[in-house]
Motif scaffolding. Structure first.
Motif, PDB file in Angstrom:
ATOM      1  N   LEU A 208      44.887 -19.892  26.507  1.00  0.00           N
ATOM      2  CA  LEU A 208      44.549 -18.873  27.937  1.00  0.00           C
ATOM      3  C   LEU A 208      45.348 -18.478  28.274  1.00  0.00           C
ATOM      4  O   LEU A 208      45.392 -17.396  28.181  1.00  0.00           O
ATOM      5  CB  LEU A 208      43.596 -19.952  28.831  1.00  0.00           C
ATOM      6  N   SER A 209      46.686 -18.904  27.909  1.00  0.00           N
ATOM      7  CA  SER A 209      48.486 -18.318  28.764  1.00  0.00           C
ATOM      8  C   SER A 209      48.905 -17.366  27.875  1.00  0.00           C
ATOM      9  O   SER A 209      49.399 -16.837  28.369  1.00  0.00           O
ATOM     10  CB  SER A 209      49.486 -19.849  29.734  1.00  0.00           C
ATOM     11  N   ARG A 210      48.615 -17.883  26.701  1.00  0.00           N
ATOM     12  CA  ARG A 210      49.239 -17.024  25.932  1.00  0.00           C
ATOM     13  C   ARG A 210      48.373 -15.201  25.786  1.00  0.00           C
ATOM     14  O   ARG A 210      49.134 -14.069  25.525  1.00  0.00           O
ATOM     15  CB  ARG A 210      49.476 -17.885  24.502  1.00  0.00           C
ATOM     16  N   PHE A 211      47.424 -15.878  25.810  1.00  0.00           N
ATOM     17  CA  PHE A 211      46.118 -14.580  26.081  1.00  0.00           C
ATOM     18  C   PHE A 211      46.797 -13.479  27.148  1.00  0.00           C
ATOM     19  O   PHE A 211      46.767 -12.678  26.698  1.00  0.00           O
ATOM     20  CB  PHE A 211      44.922 -14.697  25.613  1.00  0.00           C
ATOM     21  N   CYS A 212      46.780 -14.102  28.262  1.00  0.00           N
ATOM     22  CA  CYS A 212      46.562 -13.173  29.137  1.00  0.00           C
ATOM     23  C   CYS A 212      48.164 -12.596  29.677  1.00  0.00           C
ATOM     24  O   CYS A 212      48.263 -11.663  29.809  1.00  0.00           O
ATOM     25  CB  CYS A 212      47.001 -14.430  30.814  1.00  0.00           C
ATOM     26  N   GLY A 213      48.791 -13.606  28.827  1.00  0.00           N
ATOM     27  CA  GLY A 213      50.236 -12.515  29.125  1.00  0.00           C
ATOM     28  C   GLY A 213      50.745 -11.577  28.574  1.00  0.00           C
ATOM     29  O   GLY A 213      51.480 -10.645  28.856  1.00  0.00           O
ATOM     30  N   VAL A 214      49.577 -11.155  27.378  1.00  0.00           N
ATOM     31  CA  VAL A 214      49.736  -9.591  26.679  1.00  0.00           C
ATOM     32  C   VAL A 214      48.607  -9.259  27.231  1.00  0.00           C
ATOM     33  O   VAL A 214      49.096  -7.904  27.324  1.00  0.00           O
ATOM     34  CB  VAL A 214      49.542 -10.381  25.136  1.00  0.00           C
ATOM     35  N   SER A 215      47.435  -9.244  28.125  1.00  0.00           N
ATOM     36  CA  SER A 215      45.992  -8.542  28.118  1.00  0.00           C
ATOM     37  C   SER A 215      46.661  -7.913  29.671  1.00  0.00           C
ATOM     38  O   SER A 215      46.369  -6.982  29.250  1.00  0.00           O
ATOM     39  CB  SER A 215      44.712  -9.608  28.250  1.00  0.00           C
ATOM     40  N   ILE A 216      47.497  -8.495  30.199  1.00  0.00           N
ATOM     41  CA  ILE A 216      48.209  -7.935  31.101  1.00  0.00           C
ATOM     42  C   ILE A 216      49.417  -6.284  31.341  1.00  0.00           C
ATOM     43  O   ILE A 216      49.104  -6.277  32.227  1.00  0.00           O
ATOM     44  CB  ILE A 216      48.315  -8.971  32.351  1.00  0.00           C
ATOM     45  N   LYS A 217      49.413  -6.644  29.898  1.00  0.00           N
ATOM     46  CA  LYS A 217      50.280  -5.164  29.953  1.00  0.00           C
ATOM     47  C   LYS A 217      49.559  -4.258  28.893  1.00  0.00           C
ATOM     48  O   LYS A 217      50.107  -2.957  28.512  1.00  0.00           O
ATOM     49  CB  LYS A 217      51.531  -5.710  29.237  1.00  0.00           C
ATOM     50  N   ILE A 218      48.086  -4.423  28.565  1.00  0.00           N
ATOM     51  CA  ILE A 218      47.457  -3.595  28.523  1.00  0.00           C
ATOM     52  C   ILE A 218      46.663  -3.021  29.215  1.00  0.00           C
ATOM     53  O   ILE A 218      45.630  -3.425  30.071  1.00  0.00           O
ATOM     54  CB  ILE A 218      46.408  -4.282  27.589  1.00  0.00           C
ATOM     55  N   PHE A 219      46.276  -1.253  29.092  1.00  0.00           N
ATOM     56  CA  PHE A 219      44.796  -1.000  30.216  1.00  0.00           C
ATOM     57  C   PHE A 219      43.766  -0.126  29.383  1.00  0.00           C
ATOM     58  O   PHE A 219      43.949   0.448  28.115  1.00  0.00           O
ATOM     59  CB  PHE A 219      45.925   0.047  30.678  1.00  0.00           C
TER      60      PHE A 219
END
Length: 341
Positions: free
Chosen positions: A255-266
């Motif tokens: 979950l931490s790894r996924f959210c770290g990438v998704s926060i950079k995507i609009f």
């Protein structure tokens, strides 16, 4: 026929009068009563469980609303802090107003001195060095931008200069955020933005053809096009879909790894949820998300909390019951052969 009926009736009466048969009938009645009570208790237990599930869902919904409320309050607090910072900066700008007036007056006198010289006259310094004509200076802006005066109380944006090696979009975004605080017209934006250039970027700006930039939109577009090679590539939704939970990887880590990438995507929130569920390993949490699809990643994080705690407890329990490893420290000293005296 009549005799047969009478014989059967007599046998039934004898069976009823028999103590053993009475005991069996009584036992059967007790068992029937027990079955009835068990069925009622099962129904009551089912109703109780249904109520508990309902209460749990209400509590989860309440927690979700509370989280949205907290996020809203944090946003309001951030806005208030920005407003206070803008107010403090405005006060500092007012304190420097006299100094800016002197600077503007000096600038006006300098302009008058330049325009009073003949067109082909070359200024000579104290040491006989040649100075550049005002007409020879680069003027990428159109005349309306050149004539626009910066207000005396204008607060100059504080931003790291751009030398031509960084990300142009990040520099432009940082400048626009500062200008939201400082304000100013389109012409002022052009002048302030040009003032952030240094090194290669300043050399590029000076080489722009004269009077070819009529607005800040044109300047920012040329700026992005020139230094586009330095743009930082951000991940896309395709990169997010490729993220998978590793074999043996904990839910917390994934979950931490996924959210770290998704926060950079609009992108849309539903695409994030679908990509997250697709990358999950088969588990009870995965089944719960399939049964009841979450509305957003915030909902996923709320629902994942209990599963993460359960995983941590299970890991600690397995570690506690795991037998300790016996390490055999074999050294040269232990292998030394002792000889008798």
């Amino acid at each position: 026929m009549r005799n047969t009926r009478q014989t059967t009736k007599q046998r039934e009466e004898e069976d009823v009068q028999n103590p053993t048969m009475q005991h069996i009938l009584h036992t059967i009645q007790q068992l029937q009563e027990e079955v009835r009570r068990s069925a009622e208790e099962a129904r009551e237990e089912q109703e109780r469980l249904r109520e508990e599930v309902k209460m749990s869902m209400e509590e989860a919904l309440k927690a979700h609303k509370e989280l949205h409320k907290i996020n809203h309050e944090l946003q309001l607090q951030t806005i208030q802090q920005l407003q206070e910072e803008a107010k403090r900066r405005s006060e500092k700008a007012r304190e420097k107003q006299d100094l800016l007036k002197v600077y503007r007056e000096l600038q006006r006198i300098t302009e008058e001195f330049r325009t009073s010289k003949p067109k082909n006259m070359v200024q000579q310094g104290n040491h006989g060095s040649l100075q550049m004509h005002p007409q020879d200076e680069p003027q990428p802006f159109t005349q309306n931008i050149i004539d626009e005066q910066v207000p005396p109380s204008f607060m100059v944006p504080k931003i790291t200069p751009f030398s031509g090696t960084g990300d142009p979009e990040l520099h432009l975004m940082a400048f626009r955020v500062q200008m939201l605080i400082s304000g100013g017209s389109d012409a002022v934006r052009c002048k302030m933005f040009a003032g952030t250039f240094t090194g290669i970027a300043l050399r590029w700006f000076n080489n722009i053809p004269d009077h070819s930039i009529p607005s800040f939109h044109v300047l920012s577009k040329k700026f992005i096009e020139k230094f586009a090679v330095n743009k930082v590539e951000f991940p896309t939704i395709a990169d997010l879909v490729d993220i998978r939970q590793g074999e043996g990887e904990s839910l917390k880590s994934y979950l931490s790894r996924f959210c770290g990438v998704s926060i950079k995507i609009f992108s849309h929130e539903n695409l994030f949820v679908d990509a997250f569920v697709k990358g999950l390993q088969a588990s009870s949490f995965f089944e719960s998300l399939i049964r009841d699809k979450p509305d957003s990643m915030v909902d996923v994080q709320i629902r994942a909390t209990s599963y993460i705690k359960e995983e941590e407890l299970m890991r600690l329990e397995r570690k506690r019951h795991q037998p300790p490893k016996i390490r055999k420290n074999i050294t040269k000293k232990s292998l030394r052969r002792y000889e008798p005296y």
